[in-house]
Design an enzyme around this catalytic site. Structure first.
Site, PDB file in Angstrom:
ATOM      1  N   ASP A  12       0.823  -1.263  -0.057  1.00  0.00           N
ATOM      2  CA  ASP A  12       0.011   0.007  -0.027  1.00  0.00           C
ATOM      3  C   ASP A  12       0.947   1.308   0.009  1.00  0.00           C
ATOM      4  O   ASP A  12       2.070   1.319  -0.284  1.00  0.00           O
ATOM      5  CB  ASP A  12      -1.009  -0.106   1.063  1.00  0.00           C
ATOM      6  N   CYS A  74       3.226  -3.362   4.093  1.00  0.00           N
ATOM      7  CA  CYS A  74       2.610  -2.216   4.425  1.00  0.00           C
ATOM      8  C   CYS A  74       2.952  -1.480   5.842  1.00  0.00           C
ATOM      9  O   CYS A  74       4.362  -1.893   6.035  1.00  0.00           O
ATOM     10  CB  CYS A  74       0.994  -2.684   4.704  1.00  0.00           C
ATOM     11  N   GLY A  75       2.342  -0.682   6.663  1.00  0.00           N
ATOM     12  CA  GLY A  75       2.976  -0.159   7.604  1.00  0.00           C
ATOM     13  C   GLY A  75       3.607  -1.101   8.610  1.00  0.00           C
ATOM     14  O   GLY A  75       4.833  -0.880   9.085  1.00  0.00           O
ATOM     15  N   THR A  76       2.875  -2.094   8.964  1.00  0.00           N
ATOM     16  CA  THR A  76       3.382  -3.027  10.130  1.00  0.00           C
ATOM     17  C   THR A  76       3.457  -4.490   9.195  1.00  0.00           C
ATOM     18  O   THR A  76       4.181  -5.303   9.945  1.00  0.00           O
ATOM     19  CB  THR A  76       2.237  -3.335  11.203  1.00  0.00           C
ATOM     20  N   GLY A  77       3.006  -4.699   8.082  1.00  0.00           N
ATOM     21  CA  GLY A  77       2.858  -6.090   7.606  1.00  0.00           C
ATOM     22  C   GLY A  77       1.466  -6.807   8.199  1.00  0.00           C
ATOM     23  O   GLY A  77       1.342  -7.659   7.280  1.00  0.00           O
ATOM     24  N   HIS A 107       8.991 -24.465   8.398  1.00  0.00           N
ATOM     25  CA  HIS A 107       8.036 -25.118   9.222  1.00  0.00           C
ATOM     26  C   HIS A 107       6.958 -24.791   8.521  1.00  0.00           C
ATOM     27  O   HIS A 107       5.982 -25.699   8.269  1.00  0.00           O
ATOM     28  CB  HIS A 107       7.863 -24.691  10.492  1.00  0.00           C
ATOM     29  N   ARG A 142       5.322 -33.888   9.972  1.00  0.00           N
ATOM     30  CA  ARG A 142       4.581 -33.210  10.863  1.00  0.00           C
ATOM     31  C   ARG A 142       4.255 -31.961  10.342  1.00  0.00           C
ATOM     32  O   ARG A 142       2.909 -31.386  10.420  1.00  0.00           O
ATOM     33  CB  ARG A 142       5.241 -33.427  12.254  1.00  0.00           C
ATOM     34  N   HIS A 143       5.089 -31.314   9.473  1.00  0.00           N
ATOM     35  CA  HIS A 143       4.936 -30.137   8.987  1.00  0.00           C
ATOM     36  C   HIS A 143       3.782 -30.281   7.749  1.00  0.00           C
ATOM     37  O   HIS A 143       3.048 -29.436   7.706  1.00  0.00           O
ATOM     38  CB  HIS A 143       6.288 -29.389   8.501  1.00  0.00           C
TER      39      HIS A 143
HETATM   40  C1  RB5 Z   1      -1.904   2.638   6.431  1.00  0.00           C
HETATM   41  O1  RB5 Z   1      -1.688   3.754   7.127  1.00  0.00           O
HETATM   42  C2  RB5 Z   1      -1.318   1.368   7.396  1.00  0.00           C
HETATM   43  O2  RB5 Z   1      -2.559   1.181   8.170  1.00  0.00           O
HETATM   44  C3  RB5 Z   1      -1.190   0.039   6.669  1.00  0.00           C
HETATM   45  O3  RB5 Z   1      -0.395   0.226   6.027  1.00  0.00           O
HETATM   46  C4  RB5 Z   1      -0.965  -1.051   7.609  1.00  0.00           C
HETATM   47  O4  RB5 Z   1      -0.122  -0.805   8.408  1.00  0.00           O
HETATM   48  C5  RB5 Z   1      -1.910  -1.721   8.068  1.00  0.00           C
HETATM   49  O5  RB5 Z   1      -1.950  -2.966   8.797  1.00  0.00           O
END
Ligand code: RB5
Length: 151
Positions: A12, A74-77, A107, A142-143
Site C-alpha cells: 500500500d 504495509c505499515g506493519t505487515g 516449518h 508433521r509439517h
Molecule cells: C496505512 O496507514 C497502514 O494502516 C497500513 O499500511 C498497515 O500498517 C495496516 O496494517
C-alpha cells in the site's frame, strides 16, 4: 538474463512513505539485482490506497503460478498479511525477526513474506529477503500434515 524465479511484490502507500528510501521500489530493484523476475503489483505512489487490494493482486499471481511467491509491504505487515491469508493456498507470514523468516519457510512453507515499513529498516528487509530465498521448506511428515490442515 537467466531468470532464477519470479516474485510478485505489492504494497500500500506505506511502500512510498516519506522519508525515503521507499521500500516497495527499493525491494523490487533489490530482487531484480539478484536476477529475480518481479511481477510488480503496485501501488506506485504515496497516494492513499487500501492494502487488501494489493494483497489480492499478489495472491492472485502466486495462486495462478505467475509467481512462485510474494512479498507484501504495509505499515506493519499485519493488515496486508491478514488480507493475504484470506486466500486458500496462501500462507502469508508477517516477519519481524530473522528466526520468524527462517521458520516461516522451514516449518510453514510460507509463500508470502509480509514486511512492515514502520517496523523494519530497509536493510533488515533485504536481509529477510536473502534468508527467505535461501531457506527451503524443511518438509517432514508433521509439517506437511499441519499445512494440509490449513486447507
Ligand atoms: C496505512 O496507514 C497502514 O494502516 C497500513 O499500511 C498497515 O500498517 C495496516 O496494517
Amino acid at each position: 538474463r537467466k531468470v532464477l524465479m519470479r516474485i510478485a511484490v505489492g504494497s500500500d502507500h506505506a511502500g512510498y512513505e516519506d522519508p525515503p528510501p521507499y521500500y516497495k521500489p527499493e525491494i523490487v530493484e533489490y530482487l531484480m539485482s539478484l536476477g529475480i523476475d518481479v511481477v510488480d503489483c503496485g501501488t506506485d505512489s504515496a497516494a492513499s490506497v487500501d492494502y487488501p487490494d494489493f494483497a489480492r493482486k499478489v495472491c492472485a499471481s502466486v495462486l495462478c503460478g505467475a509467481a512462485e511467491c510474494g512479498i507484501l509491504i504495509c505499515g506493519t505487515g499485519m493488515g496486508i498479511g491478514m488480507a493475504a491469508n484470506r486466500y486458500p493456498g496462501i500462507r502469508a507470514a508477517v516477519c519481524a525477526t530473522p528466526d520468524m523468516v527462517f521458520l516461516a519457510r522451514d516449518h510453514n512453507d510460507a509463500n508470502v513474506l509480509c514486511l512492515g515499513k514502520r517496523v523494519l529498516t530497509l536493510d533488515q528487509c533485504k536481509a529477510f529477503v536473502d534468508l527467505w530465498l535461501k531457506t527451503p521448506f524443511g518438509g517432514g511428515e508433521r509439517h506437511q500434515r499441519r499445512i494440509a490442515k490449513l486447507g
